[in-house]
Scaffold this motif. Structure first.
Motif, PDB file in Angstrom:
ATOM      1  N   GLY A   1      -9.458 -18.894  14.279  1.00 25.70           N
ATOM      2  CA  GLY A   1      -8.912 -19.605  14.549  1.00 25.70           C
ATOM      3  C   GLY A   1      -7.272 -20.617  14.287  1.00 25.70           C
ATOM      4  O   GLY A   1      -7.051 -20.986  13.309  1.00 25.70           O
ATOM      5  N   ILE A   2      -6.609 -19.479  14.315  1.00 22.11           N
ATOM      6  CA  ILE A   2      -5.303 -19.212  14.207  1.00 22.11           C
ATOM      7  C   ILE A   2      -4.459 -19.589  14.827  1.00 22.11           C
ATOM      8  O   ILE A   2      -4.179 -18.662  15.593  1.00 22.11           O
ATOM      9  CB  ILE A   2      -4.656 -18.160  12.792  1.00 22.11           C
ATOM     10  CG1 ILE A   2      -5.833 -17.713  12.054  1.00 22.11           C
ATOM     11  CG2 ILE A   2      -3.192 -19.217  12.403  1.00 22.11           C
ATOM     12  CD1 ILE A   2      -5.558 -18.976  10.737  1.00 22.11           C
ATOM     13  N   ALA A   3      -3.468 -20.552  15.040  1.00 17.83           N
ATOM     14  CA  ALA A   3      -2.890 -20.829  16.459  1.00 17.83           C
ATOM     15  C   ALA A   3      -1.582 -20.971  16.098  1.00 17.83           C
ATOM     16  O   ALA A   3      -0.847 -21.550  15.251  1.00 17.83           O
ATOM     17  CB  ALA A   3      -3.240 -22.542  16.554  1.00 17.83           C
ATOM     18  N   LEU A   4      -0.828 -19.652  16.875  1.00 18.17           N
ATOM     19  CA  LEU A   4       0.777 -19.692  16.608  1.00 18.17           C
ATOM     20  C   LEU A   4       1.515 -20.361  17.767  1.00 18.17           C
ATOM     21  O   LEU A   4       0.967 -20.628  18.865  1.00 18.17           O
ATOM     22  CB  LEU A   4       0.822 -18.638  16.918  1.00 18.17           C
ATOM     23  CG  LEU A   4       0.185 -17.436  16.037  1.00 18.17           C
ATOM     24  CD1 LEU A   4       1.349 -15.506  16.337  1.00 18.17           C
ATOM     25  CD2 LEU A   4       0.700 -17.570  14.878  1.00 18.17           C
ATOM     26  N   MET A   5       3.259 -21.297  17.197  1.00 18.89           N
ATOM     27  CA  MET A   5       3.070 -22.285  18.120  1.00 18.89           C
ATOM     28  C   MET A   5       4.678 -21.843  18.247  1.00 18.89           C
ATOM     29  O   MET A   5       5.679 -22.112  17.170  1.00 18.89           O
ATOM     30  CB  MET A   5       2.994 -23.536  17.297  1.00 18.89           C
ATOM     31  CG  MET A   5       1.847 -24.239  18.065  1.00 18.89           C
ATOM     32  SD  MET A   5       1.542 -26.343  17.454  1.00 18.89           S
ATOM     33  CE  MET A   5       1.426 -25.686  15.802  1.00 18.89           C
ATOM     34  N   ASP A   6       5.068 -21.463  19.217  1.00 12.72           N
ATOM     35  CA  ASP A   6       6.422 -21.003  19.391  1.00 12.72           C
ATOM     36  C   ASP A   6       7.375 -22.681  19.074  1.00 12.72           C
ATOM     37  O   ASP A   6       7.384 -23.154  20.195  1.00 12.72           O
ATOM     38  CB  ASP A   6       7.177 -19.846  20.575  1.00 12.72           C
ATOM     39  CG  ASP A   6       6.043 -18.977  20.670  1.00 12.72           C
ATOM     40  OD1 ASP A   6       6.370 -18.350  19.359  1.00 12.72           O
ATOM     41  OD2 ASP A   6       5.572 -19.070  21.289  1.00 12.72           O
ATOM     42  N   VAL A   7       8.512 -22.932  18.183  1.00 13.35           N
ATOM     43  CA  VAL A   7       9.139 -24.215  18.480  1.00 13.35           C
ATOM     44  C   VAL A   7      10.869 -24.155  18.561  1.00 13.35           C
ATOM     45  O   VAL A   7      11.107 -23.368  16.827  1.00 13.35           O
ATOM     46  CB  VAL A   7       8.472 -24.982  17.157  1.00 13.35           C
ATOM     47  CG1 VAL A   7       9.686 -26.362  17.051  1.00 13.35           C
ATOM     48  CG2 VAL A   7       7.111 -25.583  16.873  1.00 13.35           C
ATOM     49  N   GLY A   8      10.870 -23.800  19.949  1.00 17.31           N
ATOM     50  CA  GLY A   8      12.682 -22.969  18.974  1.00 17.31           C
ATOM     51  C   GLY A   8      12.613 -21.479  19.282  1.00 17.31           C
ATOM     52  O   GLY A   8      11.601 -20.661  19.865  1.00 17.31           O
ATOM     53  N   THR A   9      13.381 -20.814  17.807  1.00 15.98           N
ATOM     54  CA  THR A   9      14.205 -20.375  18.314  1.00 15.98           C
ATOM     55  C   THR A   9      12.467 -19.211  16.526  1.00 15.98           C
ATOM     56  O   THR A   9      12.465 -17.672  16.188  1.00 15.98           O
ATOM     57  CB  THR A   9      14.643 -19.511  17.353  1.00 15.98           C
ATOM     58  OG1 THR A   9      14.639 -19.869  16.422  1.00 15.98           O
ATOM     59  CG2 THR A   9      15.692 -19.324  18.615  1.00 15.98           C
ATOM     60  N   GLU A  10      11.740 -20.577  16.562  1.00 18.09           N
ATOM     61  CA  GLU A  10      10.676 -20.387  15.250  1.00 18.09           C
ATOM     62  C   GLU A  10       8.767 -20.444  15.977  1.00 18.09           C
ATOM     63  O   GLU A  10       9.308 -20.957  16.457  1.00 18.09           O
ATOM     64  CB  GLU A  10      11.035 -21.371  14.135  1.00 18.09           C
ATOM     65  CG  GLU A  10      10.515 -20.907  12.910  1.00 18.09           C
ATOM     66  CD  GLU A  10      10.341 -22.677  12.001  1.00 18.09           C
ATOM     67  OE1 GLU A  10      10.199 -22.597  10.777  1.00 18.09           O
ATOM     68  OE2 GLU A  10      10.849 -23.451  12.466  1.00 18.09           O
ATOM     69  N   THR A  11       7.794 -19.959  15.011  1.00 13.24           N
ATOM     70  CA  THR A  11       7.254 -19.273  15.516  1.00 13.24           C
ATOM     71  C   THR A  11       6.303 -20.084  14.445  1.00 13.24           C
ATOM     72  O   THR A  11       6.322 -19.546  13.194  1.00 13.24           O
ATOM     73  CB  THR A  11       6.965 -17.953  15.148  1.00 13.24           C
ATOM     74  OG1 THR A  11       7.220 -18.052  17.357  1.00 13.24           O
ATOM     75  CG2 THR A  11       4.352 -18.288  15.894  1.00 13.24           C
ATOM     76  N   ILE A  12       5.923 -21.262  14.002  1.00 11.76           N
ATOM     77  CA  ILE A  12       4.513 -21.810  13.091  1.00 11.76           C
ATOM     78  C   ILE A  12       3.094 -20.904  13.630  1.00 11.76           C
ATOM     79  O   ILE A  12       2.687 -21.184  15.297  1.00 11.76           O
ATOM     80  CB  ILE A  12       5.283 -23.015  12.785  1.00 11.76           C
ATOM     81  CG1 ILE A  12       4.753 -24.050  13.458  1.00 11.76           C
ATOM     82  CG2 ILE A  12       6.244 -23.313  12.324  1.00 11.76           C
ATOM     83  CD1 ILE A  12       4.684 -24.953  13.445  1.00 11.76           C
TER      84      ILE A  12
END
Length: 407
Positions: A368-379
């Protein structure tokens, strides 16, 4: 409300009008005396198969007659009355309380679907017998929350308390889950649906937080001349559709289950599209239209949430943090675990081991935890776990099963 009031009410309002009769200390309501009996449920006296669940009392004039007062039974509470010691019948208490506190006429009477007959039918009969002007404008009967399509109840031991559920899900997610079914329809308890509700409100609040953050930064660009805000044609159509749809669906027997779809979701989608447009270079006039459109749509979305009780009592940022904390609880993790895995995955990506990177992402998504790569950052943000069939919220008295250890 005193016992004396209830007894006086029953005697003077019903028995003295010949709608009730006394037998061996019991007082019964004579349904034959009330021609409109069955008007709420649609049941007819001749079709009422009395005795199927409880043996018919042979002292009754009609098997459908019901008790206004019951003679004392050993071991049960009792009070003195003109008919001897006893206690009030189930139905008469409700009519007497309604008349005492609300008058004989009031707007809304609620209850479960299982109370339509005989309870509410009997309430109508005795209230109208007591006062011909007695009237309820709207009867609202709610469906039951079920578990595996059985009504939740203490006797079956298949119920969950609100406290249990809100240990793992945000109260606003539970509220969203409940209003996603029409109030008259049964609602089957489902962890999968609770996960979906939690994901839906996270999206709603994240969209509104992003909207508020953007407008805060752009305050100086918003005119304060008192003139009506000018919006884009798409925004104008979106707002009109949202307002109309909300009015129509709420006016149609409070169809809350249909409100948070359609125009509401289209409004949130447009909010996010407008936020994307603001990141691009635009002419001053077009940019102003986008900003004002964002502001006006946000206001209408918040009005809908406010009516539905989904407007959080704290800031959107705070409620998003609370939703993330609940997701971590369900996953058996703390945020440091997620940050550690994000950093490990970043190292794996730098080494171009993309297969392992995808496996690490999938491992968290299953929790239930989604990782999202935003540019060089992962949130990260909460999501609906890929596998939910084995996830169970325990019944009252059961222990929460231990979570598997994380790598």
């Amino acid at each position: 409300m005193s016992r004396a009031f209830l007894i006086t009410w029953s005697r003077s309002k019903i028995i003295n009008k010949d709608f009730g009769y006394v037998v061996d200390g019991d007082v019964f309501f004579a349904v034959d005396k009330f021609p409109n009996y069955g008007k709420l449920s649609g049941q007819k006296l001749e079709n009422n198969r009395a005795g199927e669940r409880v043996a018919v009392d042979s002292r009754k004039r009609n098997p459908s007659d019901f008790a206004l007062w019951k003679a004392a039974t050993p071991g049960e509470p009792s009070w003195d009355s003109p008919w001897g010691p006893g206690r009030p019948g189930w139905h008469i208490e409700c009519s007497a309380m309604s008349a005492h506190y609300l008058s004989f006429k009031f707007d809304i009477h609620g209850g479960g679907l299982d109370l339509i007959f005989p309870h509410h039918e009997n309430e109508i009969a005795q209230s109208c017998a007591a006062c011909e002007e007695s009237d309820v404008s709207y009867w609202l009967h709610n469906g039951h929350v079920t578990n595996n399509n059985e009504k939740m109840s203490k006797s079956l031991g298949n119920f969950f308390t609100i406290r249990q559920i809100t240990e793992r899900y945000h109260p606003l997610a539970l509220r969203y889950f409940l209003i996603n079914a029409h109030y008259r329809s049964p609602l089957n308890y489902s962890v999968v649906q609770l996960e979906g509700a939690s994901d839906a409100i996270f999206y709603i609040y994240q969209s509104l937080k992003d909207c508020q953050d953007a407008l805060l930064q752009l305050q100086e660009e918003i005119p304060n001349d008192g003139k009506p805000a000018q919006t884009t044609p798409d925004a104008k159509e979106c707002i009109s559709k949202l307002c109309n749809e909300f009015q129509v669906k709420m006016s149609d027997d409070l169809s809350t289950s249909l409100i948070l779809t359609g125009a509401f979701l289209e409004a949130l989608k447009l909010v996010n599209n407008l936020l994307t447009m603001l990141k691009k270079k635009q002419q001053k006039q077009q940019r102003l239209l986008v900003i004002q459109s964002l502001k006006e749509i946000g206001k209408e979305v918040m009005k809908v949430l406010d009516v539905l009780g989904l407007q959080p009592p704290c800031s959107y940022n705070e409620v998003l943090l609370q939703l993330k904390e609940k997701a971590l609880t369900r996953a058996g993790l703390v945020e440091d675990d997620v940050i550690r895995l994000i950093n490990e995955r970043a190292e794996v990506r730098r080494n171009k081991d993309f297969l392992k990177s995808d496996q690490m992402r999938a491992h968290l998504q299953a929790k239930g935890i989604a990782l999202m790569d935003v540019g060089t950052e992962t949130i990260w943000r909460p999501c609906v776990p890929v596998q939910q069939e084995s996830e169970v919220v325990p019944s009252e008295g059961q222990k929460v099963p231990p979570k598997p250890e994380t790598a």
